[in-house]
Design a protein around this motif. Sequence first.
Motif, PDB file in Angstrom:
ATOM      1  N   ASN A   1     -14.474   2.783  -1.341  1.00  0.00           N
ATOM      2  CA  ASN A   1     -13.963   2.258  -2.557  1.00  0.00           C
ATOM      3  C   ASN A   1     -14.899   1.522  -3.323  1.00  0.00           C
ATOM      4  O   ASN A   1     -14.411   0.746  -4.186  1.00  0.00           O
ATOM      5  CB  ASN A   1     -12.912   1.345  -2.105  1.00  0.00           C
ATOM      6  CG  ASN A   1     -11.638   2.449  -1.425  1.00  0.00           C
ATOM      7  OD1 ASN A   1     -10.885   3.158  -1.970  1.00  0.00           O
ATOM      8  ND2 ASN A   1     -11.731   2.285  -0.139  1.00  0.00           N
TER       9      ASN A   1
ATOM     10  N   GLN B   1       0.903  -1.019  -0.005  1.00  0.00           N
ATOM     11  CA  GLN B   1      -0.114  -0.024  -0.104  1.00  0.00           C
ATOM     12  C   GLN B   1       0.859   1.416   0.223  1.00  0.00           C
ATOM     13  O   GLN B   1       0.319   2.278  -0.590  1.00  0.00           O
ATOM     14  CB  GLN B   1      -0.831   0.011   1.236  1.00  0.00           C
ATOM     15  CG  GLN B   1      -1.961  -1.242   1.093  1.00  0.00           C
ATOM     16  CD  GLN B   1      -3.260  -0.754   0.258  1.00  0.00           C
ATOM     17  OE1 GLN B   1      -3.111   0.060  -0.767  1.00  0.00           O
ATOM     18  NE2 GLN B   1      -4.252  -1.248   0.316  1.00  0.00           N
TER      19      GLN B   1
ATOM     20  N   TYR C   1     -14.266  -1.040  -6.523  1.00  0.00           N
ATOM     21  CA  TYR C   1     -14.588  -2.642  -6.142  1.00  0.00           C
ATOM     22  C   TYR C   1     -15.503  -3.300  -7.095  1.00  0.00           C
ATOM     23  O   TYR C   1     -15.486  -4.428  -7.483  1.00  0.00           O
ATOM     24  CB  TYR C   1     -14.534  -2.878  -4.886  1.00  0.00           C
ATOM     25  CG  TYR C   1     -13.680  -2.364  -3.683  1.00  0.00           C
ATOM     26  CD1 TYR C   1     -12.255  -2.326  -4.407  1.00  0.00           C
ATOM     27  CD2 TYR C   1     -13.896  -1.988  -2.299  1.00  0.00           C
ATOM     28  CE1 TYR C   1     -11.381  -2.085  -3.513  1.00  0.00           C
ATOM     29  CE2 TYR C   1     -13.038  -2.000  -1.714  1.00  0.00           C
ATOM     30  CZ  TYR C   1     -11.471  -1.780  -2.052  1.00  0.00           C
ATOM     31  OH  TYR C   1     -10.667  -1.284  -1.295  1.00  0.00           O
TER      32      TYR C   1
ATOM     33  N   TYR D   1     -11.068  -7.907   2.931  1.00  0.00           N
ATOM     34  CA  TYR D   1     -10.749  -6.538   2.708  1.00  0.00           C
ATOM     35  C   TYR D   1      -9.669  -6.259   1.790  1.00  0.00           C
ATOM     36  O   TYR D   1      -9.596  -5.737   0.782  1.00  0.00           O
ATOM     37  CB  TYR D   1     -10.937  -5.609   3.719  1.00  0.00           C
ATOM     38  CG  TYR D   1     -10.805  -4.164   3.416  1.00  0.00           C
ATOM     39  CD1 TYR D   1     -11.919  -3.453   2.796  1.00  0.00           C
ATOM     40  CD2 TYR D   1      -9.463  -3.602   3.618  1.00  0.00           C
ATOM     41  CE1 TYR D   1     -11.928  -2.069   2.439  1.00  0.00           C
ATOM     42  CE2 TYR D   1      -9.460  -2.191   3.048  1.00  0.00           C
ATOM     43  CZ  TYR D   1     -10.585  -1.557   2.553  1.00  0.00           C
ATOM     44  OH  TYR D   1     -10.158  -0.382   1.917  1.00  0.00           O
ATOM     45  N   TYR D   2      -8.465  -6.907   2.132  1.00  0.00           N
ATOM     46  CA  TYR D   2      -7.369  -6.902   1.622  1.00  0.00           C
ATOM     47  C   TYR D   2      -7.170  -7.827   0.314  1.00  0.00           C
ATOM     48  O   TYR D   2      -6.559  -7.242  -0.627  1.00  0.00           O
ATOM     49  CB  TYR D   2      -6.286  -7.114   2.572  1.00  0.00           C
ATOM     50  CG  TYR D   2      -6.118  -5.977   3.605  1.00  0.00           C
ATOM     51  CD1 TYR D   2      -5.386  -4.539   3.099  1.00  0.00           C
ATOM     52  CD2 TYR D   2      -6.356  -6.282   4.811  1.00  0.00           C
ATOM     53  CE1 TYR D   2      -5.402  -3.762   3.908  1.00  0.00           C
ATOM     54  CE2 TYR D   2      -6.508  -5.057   5.573  1.00  0.00           C
ATOM     55  CZ  TYR D   2      -5.741  -3.523   5.302  1.00  0.00           C
ATOM     56  OH  TYR D   2      -5.719  -2.560   6.092  1.00  0.00           O
TER      57      TYR D   2
ATOM     58  N   SER E   1      -4.521   2.795  -2.292  1.00  0.00           N
ATOM     59  CA  SER E   1      -6.021   2.684  -2.402  1.00  0.00           C
ATOM     60  C   SER E   1      -6.345   4.007  -2.734  1.00  0.00           C
ATOM     61  O   SER E   1      -7.476   4.233  -3.538  1.00  0.00           O
ATOM     62  CB  SER E   1      -6.588   2.222  -1.035  1.00  0.00           C
ATOM     63  OG  SER E   1      -6.272   0.759  -0.749  1.00  0.00           O
TER      64      SER E   1
ATOM     65  N   ASP F   1      -9.123  -5.701  -1.948  1.00  0.00           N
ATOM     66  CA  ASP F   1      -8.489  -4.335  -2.632  1.00  0.00           C
ATOM     67  C   ASP F   1      -7.222  -4.680  -3.157  1.00  0.00           C
ATOM     68  O   ASP F   1      -6.912  -4.032  -4.438  1.00  0.00           O
ATOM     69  CB  ASP F   1      -8.238  -3.643  -1.317  1.00  0.00           C
ATOM     70  CG  ASP F   1      -7.463  -2.190  -1.414  1.00  0.00           C
ATOM     71  OD1 ASP F   1      -8.301  -1.096  -1.808  1.00  0.00           O
ATOM     72  OD2 ASP F   1      -6.251  -2.230  -1.422  1.00  0.00           O
TER      73      ASP F   1
ATOM     74  N   ARG G   1      -8.606   5.358  -5.929  1.00  0.00           N
ATOM     75  CA  ARG G   1      -9.785   5.680  -6.064  1.00  0.00           C
ATOM     76  C   ARG G   1     -10.019   7.578  -6.518  1.00  0.00           C
ATOM     77  O   ARG G   1     -10.900   7.712  -7.048  1.00  0.00           O
ATOM     78  CB  ARG G   1     -10.196   5.945  -4.454  1.00  0.00           C
ATOM     79  CG  ARG G   1     -11.513   6.212  -4.110  1.00  0.00           C
ATOM     80  CD  ARG G   1     -12.278   6.152  -2.687  1.00  0.00           C
ATOM     81  NE  ARG G   1     -11.499   7.240  -1.897  1.00  0.00           N
ATOM     82  CZ  ARG G   1     -10.351   6.759  -1.104  1.00  0.00           C
ATOM     83  NH1 ARG G   1      -9.956   5.620  -1.238  1.00  0.00           N
ATOM     84  NH2 ARG G   1      -9.840   7.760  -0.296  1.00  0.00           N
TER      85      ARG G   1
END
Length: 518
Positions: free
Chosen positions: A234, A87, A238, A164-165, A465, A168, A469
């Motif tokens: 997000n 990240q 996604y 979630y990861y 992220s 993402d 976005r």
Amino acid sequence: MKKIIRNLATAFVILAFSSCSNELDTKPLVEQSLENLLQQDPNAAKGLLSKMYGTFALTGSNGPGSSDIVANDAGESAFLRGIINLQDFSADDVKNRWGDDGLDQLTTTSNWTQNNKFFRYLFDRVYFTVPQTTNLILALNNTSVPDKALYISELRFLRSLAYYYMIDCFGKGVLVTTENYGTATPLPEASRTQLFTYVESELLAIENELPMTNEYGRTNRSACRMLLAKLYLNAGVYTGTERYNDALTYINKVITEGGYILAPNFLQNFSGDNNTSPEIIFPLIADALTSQSYGNTTYIVNGSLNTDTMPISIFGATDAWGGHRATKAWYGLFGATPSDLAASPDIRASLFWTTGHTFEMNDYKVWVNGYPSTKFRNANFTGTSTPTGFSSTDFPMFRLADAYLIYAECALRGAVGASNSQALTYVNAIRSRAGAAPIVSAGLTLDFILDERGRELNLEGHRRSDLIRFGKFTGGSYLWPWKGNVLNGTSIPDTYKLYPLPLTALDANPNLTQNPGY
């Protein structure tokens, strides 16, 4: 010493985990059934729950040299270390100079392949955590231990956080649930939308089952709502459908119902005694004696220090690894030149070590090119502290300043019910705390929010992220040092919005397909 929840006295008795490189729904090896053990020793449930919390910051049950997943270097394999690598190093804020196999590709956003071990580490961490939490949920469902419902809700949160990861970073995977856990045949591939829908449903189901307050280091209702808000924030990336109204709903609950306030001093959130901060909503716990890891904040603190140019004891450290430095894409947010940076009244601008270093990063492999960030430190904010080799600084995965900035972004993106004046108040509260000048309403723009998120949140696992976005991660509209392995940056393909699935995962499950471009 801070109070921590980690307790492996019971966990080590029953869990001998193996790597999920070989099997994406791995079961633990058990000496007796979990149900029997939990029924005989009710305290075992909390110990096992603690183990699941520990999977995000620690590498294994047997100290910093052990790993729950296959890794040549256990310290490299931690979940949090993977978050920082994927990240922050791949974004504009921080570069690493070590040149480890695969790390150069991350830090220069170039030549990504399915054989990169750092991609595999994060992927394997997800599919270590997901099956283990699912197994414990199933076992607890068949027992009558005290606090059973709470433990199950916490495990569902941790499973959702791991997923979630996956959503993402990789955008697809397999969906391990209590319904299909232990299936003998390889599970089908789950799309990004399917994973999103599942995580959303899980978090909505447990929101009101979780307490408003919990022991420090354990999840509560606000942490659940924060994860929901970030998922919705997000959602356009996604799933293709924006959900800013929903993001606003849940972030507003965090702000108005959680009882959190901004820490009076920014550094209180990143010091060795940050467990006292009133701002941190959900931490990953570290302790220099009882929760040692080369992959928790030790990686951030020690990795950003080097005795060649800086005194490390003032930051509470005895070891310095000389790896990470910020780029001007981060500290340039406070001033376009070294003198501008030095003159900034913003306390956040002072958290870079400049002596002996150059403003420009002409060679990311040279330590003195770029400024090391001293945002995270192992020294206590209040009182004295003794330098140690491992960090006692908890990682603030969720904190109130992030919630304020999410609210402001939702307002600017037109979320129904948002107040631009309230957004301005939140943003200026953050800036006032840092000693920065307040902005006026005309200055509150999306570009400003992205920059303020960088000033406030860089090196906290959000930047890639955020850039995606805001449409600035790929392509050539926004360049930063060493983007695309070019000194001043170059365009990178849109396929880099997702990481490639590791070859080991593709070999383990023929139903998985590689992401486009790899």
